[in-house]
Motif scaffolding. Structure first.
Motif, mmCIF file in Angstrom:
data_model
loop_
_atom_site.group_PDB
_atom_site.id
_atom_site.type_symbol
_atom_site.label_atom_id
_atom_site.label_comp_id
_atom_site.label_asym_id
_atom_site.label_seq_id
_atom_site.Cartn_x
_atom_site.Cartn_y
_atom_site.Cartn_z
ATOM 1 N N LEU A 1 -30.618 -8.499 23.869
ATOM 2 C CA LEU A 1 -30.653 -10.016 23.188
ATOM 3 C C LEU A 1 -30.732 -10.817 24.377
ATOM 4 O O LEU A 1 -31.205 -11.995 24.154
ATOM 5 N N ASP A 2 -30.130 -10.595 25.663
ATOM 6 C CA ASP A 2 -30.511 -11.545 26.728
ATOM 7 C C ASP A 2 -32.029 -11.724 26.890
ATOM 8 O O ASP A 2 -32.366 -12.743 27.132
ATOM 9 N N ARG A 3 -32.831 -10.587 26.919
ATOM 10 C CA ARG A 3 -34.132 -10.610 26.975
ATOM 11 C C ARG A 3 -34.797 -11.199 25.885
ATOM 12 O O ARG A 3 -35.750 -12.081 26.392
ATOM 13 N N VAL A 4 -34.428 -11.272 24.688
ATOM 14 C CA VAL A 4 -35.069 -11.987 23.705
ATOM 15 C C VAL A 4 -34.895 -13.505 23.750
ATOM 16 O O VAL A 4 -35.842 -14.246 23.671
ATOM 17 N N ARG A 5 -33.672 -14.048 24.289
ATOM 18 C CA ARG A 5 -33.545 -15.315 24.710
ATOM 19 C C ARG A 5 -34.360 -15.756 25.726
ATOM 20 O O ARG A 5 -34.740 -16.935 25.842
ATOM 21 N N ALA A 6 -34.269 -15.117 26.841
ATOM 22 C CA ALA A 6 -35.007 -15.290 28.009
ATOM 23 C C ALA A 6 -36.651 -15.431 27.641
ATOM 24 O O ALA A 6 -37.411 -16.065 28.221
ATOM 25 N N GLY A 7 -36.746 -14.593 26.660
ATOM 26 C CA GLY A 7 -38.370 -14.603 26.152
ATOM 27 C C GLY A 7 -38.818 -15.862 25.313
ATOM 28 O O GLY A 7 -39.799 -15.896 24.800
ATOM 29 N N GLY A 8 -37.665 -16.773 25.149
ATOM 30 C CA GLY A 8 -38.154 -17.905 24.128
ATOM 31 C C GLY A 8 -37.218 -18.111 22.751
ATOM 32 O O GLY A 8 -37.687 -19.123 22.156
ATOM 33 N N CYS A 9 -37.202 -16.795 22.399
ATOM 34 C CA CYS A 9 -36.475 -16.806 20.907
ATOM 35 C C CYS A 9 -34.823 -16.870 21.136
ATOM 36 O O CYS A 9 -34.158 -16.161 21.433
ATOM 37 N N ASP A 10 -34.597 -18.256 21.047
ATOM 38 C CA ASP A 10 -33.263 -18.673 21.176
ATOM 39 C C ASP A 10 -32.666 -19.276 20.344
ATOM 40 O O ASP A 10 -31.498 -20.017 20.465
ATOM 41 N N ASP A 11 -33.202 -19.354 19.138
ATOM 42 C CA ASP A 11 -32.688 -20.007 18.050
ATOM 43 C C ASP A 11 -31.533 -19.262 17.065
ATOM 44 O O ASP A 11 -31.404 -19.523 16.150
ATOM 45 N N PHE A 12 -30.712 -18.618 17.925
ATOM 46 C CA PHE A 12 -29.603 -17.652 17.203
ATOM 47 C C PHE A 12 -28.542 -17.782 18.255
ATOM 48 O O PHE A 12 -28.372 -17.652 19.356
ATOM 49 N N ASP A 13 -27.272 -17.565 17.513
ATOM 50 C CA ASP A 13 -26.232 -17.065 18.132
ATOM 51 C C ASP A 13 -25.708 -15.503 17.902
ATOM 52 O O ASP A 13 -26.209 -15.003 16.990
ATOM 53 N N TYR A 14 -24.619 -15.078 18.405
ATOM 54 C CA TYR A 14 -24.313 -13.763 18.126
ATOM 55 C C TYR A 14 -22.699 -13.410 18.273
ATOM 56 O O TYR A 14 -22.043 -14.262 19.180
ATOM 57 N N GLN A 15 -22.231 -12.567 17.421
ATOM 58 C CA GLN A 15 -20.773 -12.174 17.559
ATOM 59 C C GLN A 15 -20.772 -10.836 17.854
ATOM 60 O O GLN A 15 -21.612 -9.972 17.515
ATOM 61 N N VAL A 16 -19.839 -10.245 18.749
ATOM 62 C CA VAL A 16 -19.557 -8.879 18.930
ATOM 63 C C VAL A 16 -18.199 -8.188 18.044
ATOM 64 O O VAL A 16 -17.222 -9.121 18.248
ATOM 65 N N ILE A 17 -18.393 -7.352 17.318
ATOM 66 C CA ILE A 17 -17.234 -6.868 16.808
ATOM 67 C C ILE A 17 -16.964 -5.413 17.185
ATOM 68 O O ILE A 17 -17.899 -4.511 17.172
ATOM 69 N N PRO A 18 -16.129 -5.144 17.839
ATOM 70 C CA PRO A 18 -15.706 -3.786 18.460
ATOM 71 C C PRO A 18 -15.542 -2.833 17.698
ATOM 72 O O PRO A 18 -15.371 -2.853 16.548
ATOM 73 N N GLY A 19 -15.863 -1.529 18.072
ATOM 74 C CA GLY A 19 -15.687 -0.460 17.289
ATOM 75 C C GLY A 19 -14.754 0.741 18.229
ATOM 76 O O GLY A 19 -14.525 0.702 19.390
ATOM 77 N N ILE A 20 -14.700 1.706 17.352
ATOM 78 C CA ILE A 20 -13.986 2.899 17.841
ATOM 79 C C ILE A 20 -15.244 3.671 18.749
ATOM 80 O O ILE A 20 -16.035 4.133 17.926
ATOM 81 N N SER A 21 -14.856 3.986 20.134
ATOM 82 C CA SER A 21 -16.142 4.717 20.658
ATOM 83 C C SER A 21 -15.950 6.108 20.607
ATOM 84 O O SER A 21 -14.622 6.572 20.234
ATOM 85 N N SER A 22 -16.924 6.780 21.073
ATOM 86 C CA SER A 22 -16.566 8.338 21.015
ATOM 87 C C SER A 22 -15.608 8.708 22.014
ATOM 88 O O SER A 22 -14.998 9.811 21.976
ATOM 89 N N VAL A 23 -15.400 7.993 23.206
ATOM 90 C CA VAL A 23 -14.398 8.278 24.189
ATOM 91 C C VAL A 23 -12.665 8.354 23.416
ATOM 92 O O VAL A 23 -12.047 9.280 23.637
ATOM 93 N N GLN A 24 -12.601 7.085 22.690
ATOM 94 C CA GLN A 24 -11.287 7.226 21.788
ATOM 95 C C GLN A 24 -11.312 8.328 20.793
ATOM 96 O O GLN A 24 -10.500 9.022 20.778
ATOM 97 N N ALA A 25 -12.475 8.727 20.381
ATOM 98 C CA ALA A 25 -12.421 9.645 19.256
ATOM 99 C C ALA A 25 -12.409 11.009 19.671
ATOM 100 O O ALA A 25 -11.506 11.830 19.318
ATOM 101 N N LEU A 26 -12.528 11.333 21.019
ATOM 102 C CA LEU A 26 -12.526 12.526 21.688
ATOM 103 C C LEU A 26 -11.022 12.593 22.129
ATOM 104 O O LEU A 26 -10.405 13.777 21.706
ATOM 105 N N ALA A 27 -10.462 11.522 22.507
ATOM 106 C CA ALA A 27 -9.046 11.731 22.900
ATOM 107 C C ALA A 27 -8.266 12.035 21.843
ATOM 108 O O ALA A 27 -7.415 13.045 21.569
#
Length: 250
Positions: A124-150
């Motif tokens: 997404l940083d590349r997308v914005r750097a390429g001129g497509c920047d008319d968007f915002d974004y949000q990150v919703i965390p998830g359970i990783s394979s590391v947590q699931a492994l433990a």
């Protein structure tokens, strides 16, 4: 303004998805599903199953698009990844431009957690750097394979007062063996350390019906893991595995 939701959906178990992720899914107008080809159709199906299970809001659209494949024959790993990211950025820019209207929410369903060995934020940083920047974004965390492994091995990743290290098979070396979690190991890098006094906790397809778990002294279970891994990869056409190495005092 267009908004992208980067939703971590866990390591494979649909019940690992968080309440925050469910709420985000129900805000999405468009769900972007990246298809890596015939051998990984079950990964696409799992994403669609999650949508059908948790989305209650009517009227959402699913846009399925082919995901560019990284050229593993490139002599330089870094250059190969850079080129792959450029290709993905072009796909993402087109999706934002053509499939998402102003004021709409588009969602990417990402394995594990978007902040751990996932390329979407960088792309997404590349997308914005390429001129497509008319968007915002949000990150919703998830359970990783590391947590699931433990969780599946019923272990703590760290010893008392000790740090852990998360790395890739490519970067694994003997100095890492105290408490090291290894992801993205296509070549069983752990096999180089069977002479070390190390325990291994290994898992593949964690959280799915195909889950495989093996643990023990590395010298005792190394070949078992290699054989199980290769058989599973041949059967399914792909494999996702993670493991913890821990040096022991006995």
């Amino acid at each position: 303004m267009k908004t992208l939701l980067l939703i971590g959906i866990g390591a494979g178990d649909p019940e690992h998805i968080t309440v925050q992720a469910i709420n985000a899914l129900n805000r999405a107008d468009v769900l972007f599903v990246l298809d890596k080809g015939q051998t990984t159709n079950d990964l696409v199906r799992l994403r669609l199953d999650i949508c059908q299970r948790y989305i209650r809001a009517p009227g959402y659209r699913v846009v399925q698009v082919s995901d560019p494949q990284r050229d593993s024959s490139t002599p330089s790993y870094t250059e190969g990844v850079e080129h792959w990211h450029e290709q993905r950025a072009e796909v993402f820019a087109r999706l934002v431009d053509e499939e998402l209207a102003d004021g709409e929410f588009g969602a990417f369903l990402l394995w594990g957690d978007p902040g751990l060995y996932d390329s979407t934020l960088r792309i997404l940083d590349r997308v914005r750097a390429g001129g497509c920047d008319d968007f915002d974004y949000q990150v919703i965390p998830g359970i990783s394979s590391v947590q699931a492994l433990a969780a599946r091995h019923r272990i703590a990743l760290n010893g008392i007062g000790q740090p852990i290290r998360i790395t890739t098979g490519r970067r694994l070396h003997a100095g890492d063996l105290d408490n090291v979690v290894v992801m993205l190991d296509a070549h069983c890098a752990f096999a180089a350390y069977v002479a070390e006094n190390v325990d291994i906790y290994w898992g593949a397809y964690i959280g799915t019906a195909d889950e495989i778990l093996i643990a023990g002294k590395l010298a005792d279970v190394c070949e078992q893991i290699k054989q199980a891994r290769e058989a599973a990869r041949l059967r399914k056409g792909w494999i996702m595995d993670t493991y913890l190495l821990r040096r022991t005092s006995h």
